[in-house]
Design an enzyme around this catalytic site. Sequence first.
Site: not given
Ligand code: AHR
Length: 504
Positions: A177, A296
């Site tokens: 990210e 994610e």
């Molecule tokens: O999964 C929780 C968080 O969400 C992770 O650390 C990040 O990559 C995202 O913002």
Amino acid sequence: MVKETVKAKIVVDKESQISEIDKRIYGSFIEHLGRAVYGGIYEPEHPSADENGFRQDVLDLVKELQVPIVRYPGGNMVSAYNWEDGVGPREERPSRLELAWRVTETNQMGTNEFVDWAKAANSDVMMAVNLGTRGIDAARNLLEYCNHPGGTYWSDLRKSHGYEQPHQIKTWCLGNEMDGPWQVGQKTAHEYGRLAYETAKAMRLVDPEIELVTCGSSNSDMPTFPSWEAETLEHTYEVADYISLHQYYGNRSGDTANYLAKSMDMENFIETVVATCDYIKAKKRSKKKMHLSFDEWNVWFHSNEQDKEIEPWTVAPPQLEDVYTFEDALLVGSMLNTMLRHSDRVKVACMAQLVNVIAPIMTENGGAVWKQTIFYPYYYTSVYGRGVALQPLVSSPKYDSKDFTDVPYLDTAVVHNEEKEEVVVFATNRHLSLPLEVNIDARSFEGYEVVEHVVLENEDVKAVNIAGQENVKPHANGESKMDNGNLVSIFPKCSWNMVRLQKK
Ligand code: AHR
């Protein structure tokens, strides 16, 4: 009295294929965050822990889910992580301020232990490198430590730590990210594109067999989406194999009809990223097709307020411990269907996360383990959604909600497993008050019959599972009948379903 139903139709044909499904779309994620590691997968004092400190009660559930790959060690955490802190004798490892989640990281678990854990879980590791505070050198050293057979400083260090054989980690994420202002070491698209390219180049020189994931946007609402993708891919297109997508949804306004439609946003996100990749492909006159790593995805919002109360710099506090409702499980089912329908481009996906932190599996420190509501669609889709994704032609009545128009009540994905001579229909009925009667024309599967129709339903969309009390769990009494290649199924109001057919 004839029960009122809504009617829908699906046509599926053996020959109408989307793609062979890459099993890695059923991956997950363990970050050094909250109680995912400490009190989740690793708790030496727990009665079920083995000699490595791995909780066997947790491992049993992870194995049940058949998770093929697990991303590690972050997440936001990786952007200020020194991997060297987590290797070598435990008693010499430093405790550090972990900046992403403002906790103390003891480093009692690190790269080698995670590789051991993943092996025990029958999973591969997807390793992320720190491109926030660090860069090319730390990444290439970690890769050498993990994958080089021996005879060099870092590979011999691994051996001296008791790991004679290289870990052979194939899939690597180039940071996490990096567009996000919350990220330690956030970059502009240009800065990230250049750094990711140079890091990829060096990593490929160390080990040409690896696959690399370049960072896409942190979510589809980022103001720089999708120009971030276009600009970074200008640099990384030829060195990366995948671009990442991240997305979390929530039902903050309590509008279930609108919430259940949010998988349509995921669909749109995937299609926009595909279009952006293909634009860069055309621009570069490239022959290469970029694939997607949705590394994610989940529901995340329940724990937002309570997390604000957590004392900073504690060790493994209960962060991001969302307690999932029945309606969350329905959305998770539709998100999985969405990825199956895009399995021609989505080759890796990670439910974020796996244990305690926005997770299908929950634990008590020293105590019980249990399945959250979202465990079930994940479990069934992972176990039975293997093979070839078929293109379902769907005619379903639709509704409009606050943010979406033309939302089909029926959300579905169909998988053909040729080896097992099995066809599996996954379906969510988004109708909040009426069952869906679905006619499925599956003539190319004549001679198949229904083996089971599993249903996840509940009168209360806010029902949850807690330790020792599983209020939301599936039953196998679904109504489905196959006759001459024609399947008729009733999907109860507001439900998730799996209908499994097998050749007689
Ligand atoms: O999964 C929780 C968080 O969400 C992770 O650390 C990040 O990559 C995202 O913002």
